[in-house]
Scaffold this active site. Structure first.
Site, PDB file in Angstrom:
ATOM      1  N   GLU A 228       8.316 -15.506  -9.904  1.00  5.28           N
ATOM      2  CA  GLU A 228       7.552 -14.323  -9.502  1.00  5.28           C
ATOM      3  C   GLU A 228       7.140 -13.441 -10.675  1.00  5.28           C
ATOM      4  O   GLU A 228       6.134 -12.758 -10.599  1.00  5.28           O
ATOM      5  CB  GLU A 228       8.289 -13.503  -8.437  1.00  5.28           C
TER       6      GLU A 228
ATOM      7  N   ARG B  35       4.193  -0.444  -4.594  1.00 13.65           N
ATOM      8  CA  ARG B  35       3.834  -0.912  -3.256  1.00 13.65           C
ATOM      9  C   ARG B  35       2.506  -1.679  -3.238  1.00 13.65           C
ATOM     10  O   ARG B  35       2.098  -2.212  -2.202  1.00 13.65           O
ATOM     11  CB  ARG B  35       3.731   0.272  -2.293  1.00 13.65           C
TER      12      ARG B  35
ATOM     13  N   ASN C 190      -1.984   2.139   5.578  1.00 17.23           N
ATOM     14  CA  ASN C 190      -1.041   1.094   5.170  1.00 17.23           C
ATOM     15  C   ASN C 190      -0.657   0.344   6.434  1.00 17.23           C
ATOM     16  O   ASN C 190      -0.167   0.947   7.381  1.00 17.23           O
ATOM     17  CB  ASN C 190       0.197   1.741   4.524  1.00 17.23           C
ATOM     18  N   GLY C 191      -0.923  -0.956   6.450  1.00 11.84           N
ATOM     19  CA  GLY C 191      -0.619  -1.746   7.647  1.00 11.84           C
ATOM     20  C   GLY C 191      -1.741  -2.731   7.899  1.00 11.84           C
ATOM     21  O   GLY C 191      -2.548  -3.004   7.006  1.00 11.84           O
TER      22      GLY C 191
ATOM     23  N   LYS D 276      13.217 -15.520  -9.250  1.00 12.09           N
ATOM     24  CA  LYS D 276      13.001 -14.505 -10.293  1.00 12.09           C
ATOM     25  C   LYS D 276      12.018 -15.038 -11.331  1.00 12.09           C
ATOM     26  O   LYS D 276      11.098 -14.361 -11.730  1.00 12.09           O
ATOM     27  CB  LYS D 276      14.306 -14.122 -11.000  1.00 12.09           C
TER      28      LYS D 276
ATOM     29  N   GLU E  61      17.757 -17.996  -6.108  1.00 13.85           N
ATOM     30  CA  GLU E  61      17.396 -16.651  -6.574  1.00 13.85           C
ATOM     31  C   GLU E  61      16.895 -16.693  -8.026  1.00 13.85           C
ATOM     32  O   GLU E  61      15.923 -16.024  -8.378  1.00 13.85           O
ATOM     33  CB  GLU E  61      18.616 -15.729  -6.409  1.00 13.85           C
TER      34      GLU E  61
ATOM     35  N   TRP F 164      -2.503  -2.802  -1.757  1.00 11.19           N
ATOM     36  CA  TRP F 164      -2.148  -4.219  -1.870  1.00 11.19           C
ATOM     37  C   TRP F 164      -3.061  -4.925  -0.866  1.00 11.19           C
ATOM     38  O   TRP F 164      -2.937  -4.722   0.345  1.00 11.19           O
ATOM     39  CB  TRP F 164      -0.681  -4.460  -1.526  1.00 11.19           C
TER      40      TRP F 164
ATOM     41  N   LYS G  68       6.192  -4.470  -3.654  1.00 14.20           N
ATOM     42  CA  LYS G  68       7.635  -4.351  -3.441  1.00 14.20           C
ATOM     43  C   LYS G  68       7.993  -4.348  -1.968  1.00 14.20           C
ATOM     44  O   LYS G  68       8.981  -4.922  -1.551  1.00 14.20           O
ATOM     45  CB  LYS G  68       8.094  -3.049  -4.093  1.00 14.20           C
TER      46      LYS G  68
ATOM     47  N   HIS H 102      17.703 -36.812  -4.349  1.00 17.50           N
ATOM     48  CA  HIS H 102      16.941 -37.192  -3.156  1.00 17.50           C
ATOM     49  C   HIS H 102      15.457 -36.861  -3.320  1.00 17.50           C
ATOM     50  O   HIS H 102      14.752 -36.701  -2.319  1.00 17.50           O
ATOM     51  CB  HIS H 102      17.520 -36.488  -1.929  1.00 17.50           C
TER      52      HIS H 102
ATOM     53  N   CYS I 248       0.833  -1.194   0.000  1.00 12.11           N
ATOM     54  CA  CYS I 248       0.000   0.000   0.000  1.00 12.11           C
ATOM     55  C   CYS I 248       0.869   1.245   0.000  1.00 12.11           C
ATOM     56  O   CYS I 248       1.873   1.323   0.699  1.00 12.11           O
ATOM     57  CB  CYS I 248      -0.955   0.089   1.186  1.00 12.11           C
TER      58      CYS I 248
HETATM   59  C1  F6R Z   1      11.992 -10.855  -4.932  1.00 10.24           C
HETATM   60  C2  F6R Z   1      11.711  -9.786  -4.012  1.00 10.24           C
HETATM   61  C3  F6R Z   1      11.258 -10.131  -2.650  1.00 10.24           C
HETATM   62  C4  F6R Z   1      12.022  -9.271  -1.612  1.00 10.24           C
HETATM   63  C5  F6R Z   1      11.481  -9.533  -0.212  1.00 10.24           C
HETATM   64  C6  F6R Z   1      12.269  -8.791   0.842  1.00 10.24           C
HETATM   65  O1  F6R Z   1      12.406 -10.376  -6.163  1.00 10.24           O
HETATM   66  O2  F6R Z   1      11.843  -8.639  -4.342  1.00 10.24           O
HETATM   67  O3  F6R Z   1      11.416 -11.469  -2.384  1.00 10.24           O
HETATM   68  O4  F6R Z   1      13.375  -9.592  -1.697  1.00 10.24           O
HETATM   69  O5  F6R Z   1      10.144  -9.146  -0.151  1.00 10.24           O
HETATM   70  O6  F6R Z   1      12.210  -7.424   0.646  1.00 10.24           O
HETATM   71  P1  F6R Z   1      13.254  -6.463   1.307  1.00 10.24           P
HETATM   72  O7  F6R Z   1      14.593  -6.763   0.760  1.00 10.24           O
HETATM   73  O8  F6R Z   1      12.781  -5.094   0.954  1.00 10.24           O
HETATM   74  O9  F6R Z   1      13.202  -6.717   2.782  1.00 10.24           O
END
Ligand code: F6R
Length: 614
Positions: A494, A27, A100-101, A491, A487, A74, A609, A510, A2
């Protein structure tokens, strides 16, 4: 999680609010809404969907106003629809509120309010706040800001709030606990945002609200901040906003994610800048100097983080254990905080977060502080909650990361963690000067090597065409490349919505090997490593089951290249630094696959984000 924008002053509020929402859309983008102060009335416009949908919806409405609050959502409680979109109005239509929260005790509050006759229009937790505030305002006959303060005393959870009242046009009440909120001051006007992005265009003079603050802004009036608990007045602490407008633009790239992938040579350089003194053989991270002795003598490091930042933490485990010989545990912050962990006073907790607002990471930090441990933060957003909650820390200086999928933040985090490990290792004497020189030399070459890999973009784009119709993918890596495999899989899943899993290569037999057939792409990190031969065997095991191999190898490799269906060659570096370059082709691969599948790479479905709720 949000985004909040607010403005009050003598300019037209709506364009400022909409532009601000667009900058905060990363956000959350389930719905958007705006409440405008129009004479002694509040104009409320909201709809499901993106900020652009809201703007279209408002195109034929009366949007003239000099003050307003705006929100991009969000969804947590209640599905993403217009009804649940913020702002929410009090029953008399005189108070509008955005949040937001999460209000954790909203069910109890809602029941109580309903028993007193309040009717709810939405399924959100937020709506209880506006009714609760109105209830107190009417009953207690106190100023609205006092009603807000009293109401929040009974609220359990987290919030950043902005409240507009029809009775007091131009005045905006703000409150913060656990979710970020900052106020920028202009020329007799105020700008408010969940971060600096909606503010930076107008002013760089900002106050970061702190937990427990209730603030009131109105044009031509001084900012007033009081404490929720004791109502004590607080002197605003004005700071310079560390952000540039240019950093928020796409700069000719089709997506922020692609721009940020290509920014990595610079981001890595910026995260090293001023910290490496090659002549004097020192690495100095100004932010942690005071705590380095504590770090050197730590019983262990516990790294807490989420998502991509957690993967950077896994890379750091190899770095700290190998060169600084300090035991490291890496934990998902969300698990760590709830499992009553053993934390000792001589433990050092390292919290990693791009946004510095991730609720679980912040909670893990608070827990560690209560137990008396030293807490070091690594984060990208200057002035974020994490930066202020830790004993000390280092910024990654990667610049704003707007694409929801984290890319440059990851490589900058790994760079800073590498510097930290080097600095501690030298001071502890666990790393010979010759090895130190060798690693530093390689580190300085990393930006150029990343650049070299970025030139392979077209080849990687080509390879991505073979993924478009896949439903699953497996990523394999050993040692430092194992977190990179995780990672890479994150990527891909997501942003392209292809199911992908990362495994340590040897773990495949395994269980996951049962999934391998001619349809399964297996992306293998097979760069020069101590375990290279073992990786070759793992590749054979996949080929024997007809899996399709996409390999990332060190330039000049012929063995794995010949065994692979597709192969991406990257430059050589020292093993410990490999993640800084081996992650790049995986970022590009995920990006191109997602674009080919028609996905919105910058705003993938269901994501946001900054995950400032649990
Ligand atoms: C993946 C991604 C998320 C963030 C996670 C932590 O591409 O962006 O998995 O890495 O939400 O966010 P931060 O680093 O802001 O604590």
């Amino acid at each position: 999680m949000c985004g909040i924008v607010a403005y009050t002053g003598s300019n037209e509020a709506y364009p400022i609010l909409i532009k601000g929402l667009k900058r905060l859309e990363y956000r959350g983008y389930d719905s958007a809404g705006v409440a405008l102060s129009q004479g002694n009335k509040i104009g409320l416009y909201k709809c499901r969907g993106r900020v652009a949908d809201l703007d279209l919806f408002c195109s034929d409405k009366d949007i003239k106003a000099c003050a307003g609050i705006a929100h991009t959502r969000w969804a947590t409680h209640g599905e993403p629809n217009t009804q649940n979109a913020h702002p929410h109005l009090s029953e008399d239509g005189k108070i509008a509120l955005i949040h937001n929260g999460i209000v954790e005790n909203y069910l109890v509050l809602k029941k109580e309010l309903m028993s007193r006759g309040y009717k709810f229009q939405s399924n959100t937790d937020t709506e209880v706040l506006v009714h609760l505030i109105q209830d107190i305002f009417v009953k207690e006959q106190v100023p609205l800001e006092e009603a807000v303060r009293i109401a929040l005393g009974g609220v359990v959870g987290t919030y950043a709030l902005a409240i507009l009242s029809a009775d007091n046009p131009g005045q905006i009440i703000l409150a913060k606990k656990g979710s970020p909120l900052l106020i920028g001051i202009g020329d007799n006007e105020y700008y408010v945002g969940s971060d600096g992005a909606p503010i930076v265009e107008y002013t760089k003079k900002v106050v970061y609200l702190e937990d427990g603050d209730v603030a009131v802004v109105a044009p031509q009036k001084k900012l007033v901040i009081r404490n929720i608990n004791d109502n004590a007045k607080k002197r605003p602490y004005w700071q310079k906003l560390e952000m540039n407008l240019e950093q928020l633009e796409k700069d000719g790239f089709e997506h922020y994610m692609l721009k940020e992938i290509f920014e990595q040579p610079k981001a890595i350089r910026d995260s090293m800048r001023g910290r490496l003194n090659v002549q004097k053989d020192v690495v100095s991270l100004g932010g942690i100097i005071e705590y380095e002795t504590k770090m050197m003598n730590a019983r262990r490091f516990i790294i807490v983080a989420c998502g991509t930042s957690y993967h950077a933490g896994l890379v750091a485990e190899y770095l700290f254990e190998n060169i600084a010989r300090i035991p490291v545990e890496v934990e998902y912050a969300s698990e760590f905080r709830y499992r009553n962990p053993l934390i000792y006073e001589d433990d050092v907790i390292i919290a990693i977060s791009q946004s510095g607002e991730t609720a679980d990471t912040i909670a893990a930090v608070e827990l560690a502080k209560r137990k008396g441990a030293t807490v070091i933060g690594i984060c990208n957003v200057v002035g974020s909650t994490l930066a202020r909650a830790t004993n000390a820390g280092s910024y990654t200086h990667a610049g704003p990361e707007i694409g929801v999928a984290s890319t440059k933040a990851f490589t900058a985090q790994v760079t800073v963690l590498t510097l930290m490990a080097l600095s501690i290792a030298r001071k502890k004497g666990t790393l010979a000067l010759s090895e130190y020189h060798q690693i530093i030399g390689c580190l300085e070459d990393i930006p150029e090597k990343v650049n070299e890999i970025l030139q392979l973009d077209d080849i990687i784009k080509d390879i991505s065409t073979h993924f478009v119709n896949k439903r699953n993918a497996i990523y394999l890596g050993r040692g430092v490349n194992y977190p990179v495999a995780l990672e890479g899989a994150l990527k891909l899943k997501e942003i392209s919505y292809i199911h992908a899993e990362g495994y340590p290569s040897a773990e495949m037999k395994h269980g996951p090997i049962a999934l391998i057939d001619e349809e399964m792409p297996v992306i293998v990190l097979a760069t020069e490593q101590e375990t290279y031969e073992k990786t070759v065997s793992n590749i054979q095991e996949v080929i024997a089951r007809k899996g399709r191999i996409i390999s990332i190898v060190t330039k000049g490799d012929t063995l794995v290249k010949e065994m692979s269906n597709y192969c991406i060659e990257i430059p050589a570096t020292t093993e410990l630094l490999t993640p800084l370059i081996s992650c790049i082709p995986l970022q590009l691969l995920a990006y191109h696959v997602a674009v080919l599948r028609g996905c919105n790479v910058d705003k993938p479905r269901n994501l946001a984000k900054s995950v400032s709720v649990e």
